[in-house]
Scaffold this motif. Structure first.
Motif, PDB file in Angstrom:
ATOM      1  N   ARG A   1       0.790  -1.118  -0.014  1.00 48.93           N
ATOM      2  CA  ARG A   1      -0.078  -0.075  -0.120  1.00 48.93           C
ATOM      3  C   ARG A   1       0.846   1.163   0.040  1.00 48.93           C
ATOM      4  O   ARG A   1       2.170   1.036   0.144  1.00 48.93           O
ATOM      5  N   PRO A   2       0.355   2.503  -0.280  1.00 47.97           N
ATOM      6  CA  PRO A   2       1.184   3.700  -0.460  1.00 47.97           C
ATOM      7  C   PRO A   2       2.073   4.004   0.797  1.00 47.97           C
ATOM      8  O   PRO A   2       3.283   4.382   0.587  1.00 47.97           O
ATOM      9  N   ASP A   3       1.510   3.778   1.995  1.00 49.59           N
ATOM     10  CA  ASP A   3       2.282   4.201   2.979  1.00 49.59           C
ATOM     11  C   ASP A   3       3.382   3.163   3.278  1.00 49.59           C
ATOM     12  O   ASP A   3       4.106   3.526   4.043  1.00 49.59           O
ATOM     13  N   GLN A   4       3.627   2.106   2.741  1.00 55.21           N
ATOM     14  CA  GLN A   4       4.611   1.371   2.466  1.00 55.21           C
ATOM     15  C   GLN A   4       5.648   1.475   1.404  1.00 55.21           C
ATOM     16  O   GLN A   4       6.795   0.692   1.553  1.00 55.21           O
ATOM     17  N   LEU A   5       5.605   2.499   1.048  1.00 53.14           N
ATOM     18  CA  LEU A   5       6.418   3.174  -0.249  1.00 53.14           C
ATOM     19  C   LEU A   5       7.251   4.185  -0.026  1.00 53.14           C
ATOM     20  O   LEU A   5       6.549   5.113   0.730  1.00 53.14           O
ATOM     21  N   SER A   6       8.209   4.545  -0.481  1.00 46.41           N
ATOM     22  CA  SER A   6       8.874   5.798  -0.384  1.00 46.41           C
ATOM     23  C   SER A   6       8.269   6.759  -1.378  1.00 46.41           C
ATOM     24  O   SER A   6       7.511   6.519  -2.264  1.00 46.41           O
ATOM     25  N   GLY A   7       8.571   7.961  -1.313  1.00 46.35           N
ATOM     26  CA  GLY A   7       8.117   9.030  -2.003  1.00 46.35           C
ATOM     27  C   GLY A   7       8.261   8.798  -3.751  1.00 46.35           C
ATOM     28  O   GLY A   7       7.724   8.682  -4.594  1.00 46.35           O
ATOM     29  N   GLY A   8       9.524   8.328  -4.037  1.00 49.20           N
ATOM     30  CA  GLY A   8       9.966   7.868  -5.284  1.00 49.20           C
ATOM     31  C   GLY A   8       9.077   6.859  -5.738  1.00 49.20           C
ATOM     32  O   GLY A   8       8.595   6.565  -7.001  1.00 49.20           O
ATOM     33  N   GLN A   9       8.959   5.760  -5.075  1.00 47.27           N
ATOM     34  CA  GLN A   9       8.291   4.677  -5.450  1.00 47.27           C
ATOM     35  C   GLN A   9       6.689   5.019  -5.690  1.00 47.27           C
ATOM     36  O   GLN A   9       5.978   4.557  -6.702  1.00 47.27           O
TER      37      GLN A   9
END
Length: 268
Positions: free
Chosen positions: A154-162
């Motif tokens: 999910r988005p909160d498990q990703l870095s900004g670039g990801q």
């Protein structure tokens, strides 16, 4: 007419079909004494398979240009055409359908849904448009942007670039004629920004999309094939094969000109 650029190189021959045309597009916010002219009769033409950066001093109208060209806001007058089809002033539902068929978006703040996985966020535009979801193709695109192992995240498990890579994959999956990117690297660190800009170049050179990117960053602009400059809601020049130093110098000159016209100290 400003902005008729042709990309050299890449895969295959340069395409000559027109991806985006604006004819005397104007947009005014407010009324009477408080009226602000954000766009003042802007005309431009961009061919398919091109990567164009749009730049200008603060208040130049670059974000309004993107919003009107992408159908996110309605111009007060003028014509907007995407892939040879005119964006009409019909109902909001008709405008939404037009956008879903022809336009992709990449925003500074990603605009991902926190409750959806990477794969679900990527295929969401297809579901909203009632189109068949080709999961194999979606996964192939995600693999190409380096997220093949992150499908269930999910988005909160990703870095900004990801997160921004997900946004690019989401823009590509619908096969739009034009991808509009609004400050796509503004929230990223230097390394992530370079990776995202490389992916936008790939969207043009490998996937055959047309990219129009609003940015304030000369480094980001140097990844484009050409730059359109705006000042006070009007086109103020263009530059092909831009370099960081040339773009920075042109922006500084435009800023000084605008400040002088408005009798405001430069840099304020």
């Amino acid at each position: 007419m400003f902005g008729h650029f042709r990309r050299q190189g890449g895969t295959g021959s340069t395409r000559s079909a027109e991806a985006l045309r604006l004819v005397k597009v104007s947009k005014v916010y407010g009324s009477d004494d408080s009226a602000v002219t954000a766009l003042d009769g802007v005309s431009l033409s961009l061919p398919a398979g091109s990567f164009t950066a749009v730049m200008g001093p603060s208040g130049s109208g670059k974000s309004t240009l993107l919003q009107c060209a992408a159908g996110l806001d309605r111009a007060d007058s003028g014509i907007v055409m995407v892939d040879g089809e005119q964006m009409t002033g019909g109902t909001e539902a008709e405008l939404t359908k037009f956008r879903r068929q022809r336009v992709g978006f990449v925003f500074q703040q990603y605009n991902l849904l926190d409750t959806l996985t990477v794969e679900q966020n990527t295929t969401l535009p297809l579901r909203l448009a009632g189109r068949r979801v080709d999961r194999r193709r979606a996964r192939d695109i995600l693999a190409r942007v380096g997220l093949g192992e992150r499908l269930g995240h999910r988005p909160d498990q990703l870095s900004g670039g990801q997160r921004q890579r997900v946004a690019i994959a989401r823009a590509l999956v619908t096969e739009p004629s034009v991808i509009f990117a609004d400050e796509p690297t503004g929230a990223l660190d230097t390394r992530s920004a370079r990776e995202v800009l490389g992916l936008l170049q790939e969207a043009v050179r490998v996937h055959g999309r047309t990219v129009v990117m609003v940015t304030h960053d000369p480094v980001a602009a140097s990844y484009a094939d050409a730059v359109l400059f705006l000042a006070d809601g009007r086109l103020a020049g263009h530059m092909e094969r831009p370099t960081v130093d040339e773009v920075a110098e042109r922006l500084a000159h435009l800023g000084d000109m605008v400040a002088a016209r408005h009798d405001v100290p430069a840099g304020v």
